[in-house]
Scaffold this motif. Structure first.
Motif, PDB file in Angstrom:
ATOM      1  N   ARG A  20     -14.330  -9.131   6.827  1.00  0.00           N
ATOM      2  CA  ARG A  20     -13.762  -7.765   7.398  1.00  0.00           C
ATOM      3  C   ARG A  20     -12.235  -7.893   6.953  1.00  0.00           C
ATOM      4  NH1 ARG A  20     -16.260  -5.915  12.850  1.00  0.00           N
ATOM      5  NH2 ARG A  20     -18.557  -6.707  12.543  1.00  0.00           N
ATOM      6  N   ILE A  21     -11.561  -8.934   7.170  1.00  0.00           N
ATOM      7  CA  ILE A  21     -10.233  -8.822   6.770  1.00  0.00           C
ATOM      8  C   ILE A  21     -10.161  -8.448   5.191  1.00  0.00           C
ATOM      9  CG2 ILE A  21      -8.168 -10.345   6.641  1.00  0.00           C
ATOM     10  CD1 ILE A  21      -9.214 -11.745   9.119  1.00  0.00           C
ATOM     11  N   MET A  22     -10.749  -9.182   4.387  1.00  0.00           N
ATOM     12  CA  MET A  22     -10.988  -8.825   3.085  1.00  0.00           C
ATOM     13  C   MET A  22     -11.099  -7.411   2.726  1.00  0.00           C
ATOM     14  SD  MET A  22      -9.666 -11.334   1.032  1.00  0.00           S
ATOM     15  CE  MET A  22     -10.394 -10.909  -0.332  1.00  0.00           C
ATOM     16  N   GLN A  28      -6.556  -1.327   1.862  1.00  0.00           N
ATOM     17  CA  GLN A  28      -5.101  -0.911   1.899  1.00  0.00           C
ATOM     18  C   GLN A  28      -4.660  -1.205   0.456  1.00  0.00           C
ATOM     19  OE1 GLN A  28      -3.487  -3.790   4.684  1.00  0.00           O
ATOM     20  NE2 GLN A  28      -4.625  -2.810   6.547  1.00  0.00           N
ATOM     21  N   VAL A  29      -5.053  -2.162  -0.233  1.00  0.00           N
ATOM     22  CA  VAL A  29      -4.514  -2.194  -1.691  1.00  0.00           C
ATOM     23  C   VAL A  29      -4.946  -1.207  -2.606  1.00  0.00           C
ATOM     24  CG1 VAL A  29      -4.953  -3.540  -4.006  1.00  0.00           C
ATOM     25  CG2 VAL A  29      -4.594  -4.689  -1.588  1.00  0.00           C
ATOM     26  N   LYS A  34      -2.800   3.766  -4.906  1.00  0.00           N
ATOM     27  CA  LYS A  34      -3.509   5.019  -5.413  1.00  0.00           C
ATOM     28  C   LYS A  34      -4.352   5.056  -6.467  1.00  0.00           C
ATOM     29  CE  LYS A  34       0.556   7.466  -3.624  1.00  0.00           C
ATOM     30  NZ  LYS A  34       0.988   6.731  -2.466  1.00  0.00           N
ATOM     31  N   ILE A  35      -5.342   4.258  -6.408  1.00  0.00           N
ATOM     32  CA  ILE A  35      -6.261   4.122  -7.530  1.00  0.00           C
ATOM     33  C   ILE A  35      -7.158   5.090  -8.013  1.00  0.00           C
ATOM     34  CG2 ILE A  35      -8.172   2.528  -8.106  1.00  0.00           C
ATOM     35  CD1 ILE A  35      -6.560   0.232  -7.268  1.00  0.00           C
ATOM     36  N   VAL A 115      -5.637  -4.300  -9.241  1.00  0.00           N
ATOM     37  CA  VAL A 115      -6.032  -4.966  -8.178  1.00  0.00           C
ATOM     38  C   VAL A 115      -5.799  -6.717  -8.149  1.00  0.00           C
ATOM     39  CG1 VAL A 115      -7.848  -5.420  -6.618  1.00  0.00           C
ATOM     40  CG2 VAL A 115      -7.827  -3.032  -7.492  1.00  0.00           C
ATOM     41  N   LYS A 116      -6.126  -7.116  -9.312  1.00  0.00           N
ATOM     42  CA  LYS A 116      -5.868  -8.521  -9.613  1.00  0.00           C
ATOM     43  C   LYS A 116      -4.542  -8.850  -9.430  1.00  0.00           C
ATOM     44  CE  LYS A 116      -6.655 -11.717 -13.526  1.00  0.00           C
ATOM     45  NZ  LYS A 116      -7.162 -11.954 -14.866  1.00  0.00           N
ATOM     46  N   LEU A 117      -3.676  -8.210  -9.634  1.00  0.00           N
ATOM     47  CA  LEU A 117      -2.089  -8.536  -9.667  1.00  0.00           C
ATOM     48  C   LEU A 117      -2.021  -8.801  -8.112  1.00  0.00           C
ATOM     49  CD1 LEU A 117      -0.235  -6.343 -12.104  1.00  0.00           C
ATOM     50  CD2 LEU A 117      -0.727  -9.074 -12.096  1.00  0.00           C
TER      51      LEU A 117
END
Length: 153
Positions: A20-22, A28-29, A34-35, A115-117
């Motif tokens: 859930r946290i992930m 959020q990421v 703004k993907i 996202v990886k960064l």
């Protein structure tokens, strides 16, 4: 001294809470960067990339979404021109197969890079071997669970 174990003391709770946290972190990421797609759309797009021509039912099984939610995700990806759906036959019935577009490939690559960064911060406190061992353990645990779960998707 109370030695009675509670659900909150179990591995099931720890895994569920971590997941859930992930999921929150991922949302959020994606929002902060703004993907333009959601983590669920990203998971579907990545799965379609790895399995070109996959049908909706098989995709639903791989991303663990029911067919209705999978349909909504696919409709959104198609409206963003990230995938195309084609009609085909399987076992004498019509099915829709998904294929990632050039624009979808570009979006997937951009998203993975961005996202990886940001997600490297999650694992930077662990050695690579520890992460690999954790993944192996989680896969084995998941495999055991899958034998017990009736997944009617």
């Amino acid at each position: 001294m109370n030695t009675k174990k509670h659900y909150t003391d179990s591995i099931y709770y720890d895994i569920e809470l971590t997941a859930r946290i992930m999921k929150l972190l991922g949302t959020q990421v994606f929002e902060n960067l703004k993907i333009g797609i959601t983590p669920e759309e990203h998971a579907a797009l990545d799965t379609i990339f790895c399995h070109p021509g996959i049908c909706q039912r098989d995709l639903a099984k791989l991303i663990l979404k029911d067919r209705a939610n999978t349909g909504r995700i696919l409709h959104s990806l198609e409206s963003k021109n990230l995938i195309t759906r084609t009609i085909d036959m399987k076992n004498n019935r019509l099915i829709k197969k998904m294929i990632i577009t050039d624009e979808g490939n570009k979006k997937l690559e951009e998203t993975n890079d961005k996202v990886k960064l940001h997600l490297q911060n999650v694992s930077c406190k662990f050695r690579e071997e520890e992460i690999y061992k954790l993944q192996e353990t989680l896969r084995a645990f998941r495999k055991n669970l899958e034998e017990l779960v009736n997944m009617n998707i």
